[in-house]
Design an enzyme around this catalytic site. Structure first.
Site, PDB file in Angstrom:
ATOM      1  NE  ARG A 125      -2.722  -1.470   3.456  1.00  0.00           N
ATOM      2  CZ  ARG A 125      -3.036  -2.743   3.681  1.00  0.00           C
ATOM      3  NH1 ARG A 125      -3.722  -3.417   2.788  1.00  0.00           N
ATOM      4  NH2 ARG A 125      -2.692  -3.351   4.795  1.00  0.00           N
ATOM      5  CG  PHE A 152     -10.155  -8.626  -6.860  1.00  0.00           C
ATOM      6  CD1 PHE A 152     -11.163  -9.585  -6.893  1.00  0.00           C
ATOM      7  CD2 PHE A 152      -9.363  -8.458  -7.995  1.00  0.00           C
ATOM      8  CE1 PHE A 152     -11.360 -10.370  -8.026  1.00  0.00           C
ATOM      9  CE2 PHE A 152      -9.551  -9.249  -9.131  1.00  0.00           C
ATOM     10  CZ  PHE A 152     -10.556 -10.210  -9.144  1.00  0.00           C
ATOM     11  CG  ASP A 172     -14.584  -6.300  -2.952  1.00  0.00           C
ATOM     12  OD1 ASP A 172     -13.351  -6.491  -2.849  1.00  0.00           O
ATOM     13  OD2 ASP A 172     -15.435  -7.084  -2.475  1.00  0.00           O
ATOM     14  CB  SER A 173     -18.137  -9.454  -5.355  1.00  0.00           C
ATOM     15  OG  SER A 173     -17.206 -10.083  -4.510  1.00  0.00           O
ATOM     16  CG  ASP A 225      -4.816  -7.852  -3.429  1.00  0.00           C
ATOM     17  OD1 ASP A 225      -4.243  -8.956  -3.519  1.00  0.00           O
ATOM     18  OD2 ASP A 225      -5.048  -7.293  -2.337  1.00  0.00           O
ATOM     19  CB  CYS A 244      -2.703 -14.096  -2.042  1.00  0.00           C
ATOM     20  SG  CYS A 244      -4.460 -14.281  -2.288  1.00  0.00           S
TER      21      CYS A 244
END
Ligand code: SAH
Length: 399
Positions: A216, A232, A254-255, A304, A344
């Site tokens: 970040r 995301f 984002d969901s 991400d 990730c």
């Protein structure tokens, strides 16, 4: 300590001698000294095919990872003193590297890589959020909680062991305050000049993605004057960082509506005008196609995504997912634009990830170069003997 002895098949001691912390059920010749099912999480003696001592480990009777090593020192007694020493060491390491006056949220204990397989402890200001992910740490949970209280002085400890991986250990997901602690929620945290609300009771994982802290900060450095697409976005971790770094505006996708709600509050917390961000509650795969069809373009795109491949067995399917979003992103970057892209997935190596991204650039018809490599911060160490711990990798790419 149980009287259980776990004897390995000939030759299977090699990875243990090299320092790897796991023993798979397929490496075991026999288990003696009692009914393993009755000794979930107990300390067992691991010996090689010639009866030589190898290690003390924690037994997970139902898991394919049958034993996780505590120590290779035969004299060691695995108990409160030993666990306390491991915790102190982990916590001291963080103190050494993380300036307490600037950052008050970080990972205190990172499982295997801190010598405590299955234990995750995240610190959010004065609150600790703990995950007990294996039978071994489940067995010692009360001791570990007491030790954490004693060592950190934090009275507010909350459990977020509501993770499906516990089922592989025969344990059910679990969450809630530990020993009746009341906690304030959400919790306000500080990462340098960035401030966030963290919902530790309902947020994802332990509430926040602390592993991206240093990234970040990197995004803040490079986002100046750019139009940014944060895919995301969760509660706006990168979104806020980009805006604090002088981004012209951010589109955050984002969901999760809940995550976006907290994201909006994070803007307020950082005194960022609401209109700086276009929040979209949508599926990224669909949204990127929509942007492509409408010829939207950006100076910087952040990808991400959640874990597509928990293990190497899922790598192929995961590769298609990564390729898809990276390809679409390459197509909508302005000239000289930056792609900040992550995986990730433990099952996708850094090498494979780079190949996937290279394939995406080729298929998108863009020339691109890596200008930075990213990983988790200092509070997420990776033991050299435990390469599985290196799950997070990222690339900064310029087209
Ligand atoms: N970048 C964030 C962390 C992202 S975690 C940070 O630094 O804080 C992954 C996020 O992807 C979660 O917020 C989850 O809600 C979201 N997500 C998962 N699948 C998605 C999809 N198909 N489309 C959009 N968002 C998705």
């Amino acid at each position: 300590m149980s009287m259980i002895r776990v004897q390995l098949k000939p030759g299977r001691e090699k990875s243990i001698l090299r320092g790897h912390p796991w023993i798979f059920s397929g490496s075991i010749a026999r288990t003696s000294g009692g009914d393993a099912q009755e000794y979930s999480g107990h300390t067992v003696k691991v010996i090689d095919a010639d009866d030589n001592f190898l290690a003390w480990g924690a037994l997970s009777p139902s898991s394919k990872i049958r034993v996780r090593i505590w120590t290779r020192n035969q004299e060691e007694v695995v108990g409160p003193d030993y666990l306390g020493t491991c915790l102190e060491q982990a916590i001291d390491n963080r103190k050494q590297f993380i300036p307490a006056t600037e950052v008050n949220a970080y990972r205190l204990v990172h499982g295997e890589s801190d010598g405590l397989p299955g234990l995750i402890v995240d610190k959010y200001a004065g609150t600790l959020v703990v995950q007990f992910l294996t039978c071994g740490v489940e067995h010692w949970r009360d001791t570990l909680v007491d030790l954490l209280r004693e060592i950190t002085g934090c009275d507010s400890i909350y459990e977020r062991s509501d993770m499906d991986v516990r089922r592989l250990e025969g344990l059910s997901p679990q969450k809630g305050p530990l020993k009746g602690d009341a906690i304030t929620n959400p919790i306000q945290i500080m990462e340098g000049n960035l401030h966030y609300w963290v919902d530790v009771t309902k947020g994802q994982k332990t509430g926040f993605f602390l592993d991206q802290r240093e990234n970040r900060s990197k995004v803040q450095e490079i986002a100046g004057n750019k139009s940014v697409l944060d895919c995301f976005a969760y509660t706006g971790g990168f979104t806020i960082a980009a805006l604090k770094g002088g981004a012209k505006g951010v589109t955050a996708v984002d969901s999760s509506g809940e995550a976006i709600k907290l994201g909006r509050e994070n803007l307020d917390l950082n005194q960022i005008p609401e209109l700086s961000v276009e929040w979209l509650e949508a599926d990224v795969f669909t949204q990127l196609r929509d942007f492509r069809d409408r010829n939207r373009s950006f100076d910087m795109i952040i990808l991400d995504p959640p874990k597509f491949a928990p293990t190497a067995a899922h790598a192929q399917k995961a590769a298609r997912g990564y390729k898809d979003i990276n390809l679409l992103a390459f197509k909508m970057l302005n000239p000289n634009g930056l792609l900040v892209t992550f995986s990730c997935s433990g099952g996708v190596s850094a090498d494979l990830f780079q190949k996937i991204v290279a394939g995406a650039a080729r298929d998108a018809g863009v020339g691109a170069k890596i200008i930075g490599r990213l990983g988790p911060g200092v509070d997420h160490p990776v033991a050299l003997t435990f390469p599985e711990g290196a799950y997070l990798k990222g690339l900064i790419i310029q087209v």
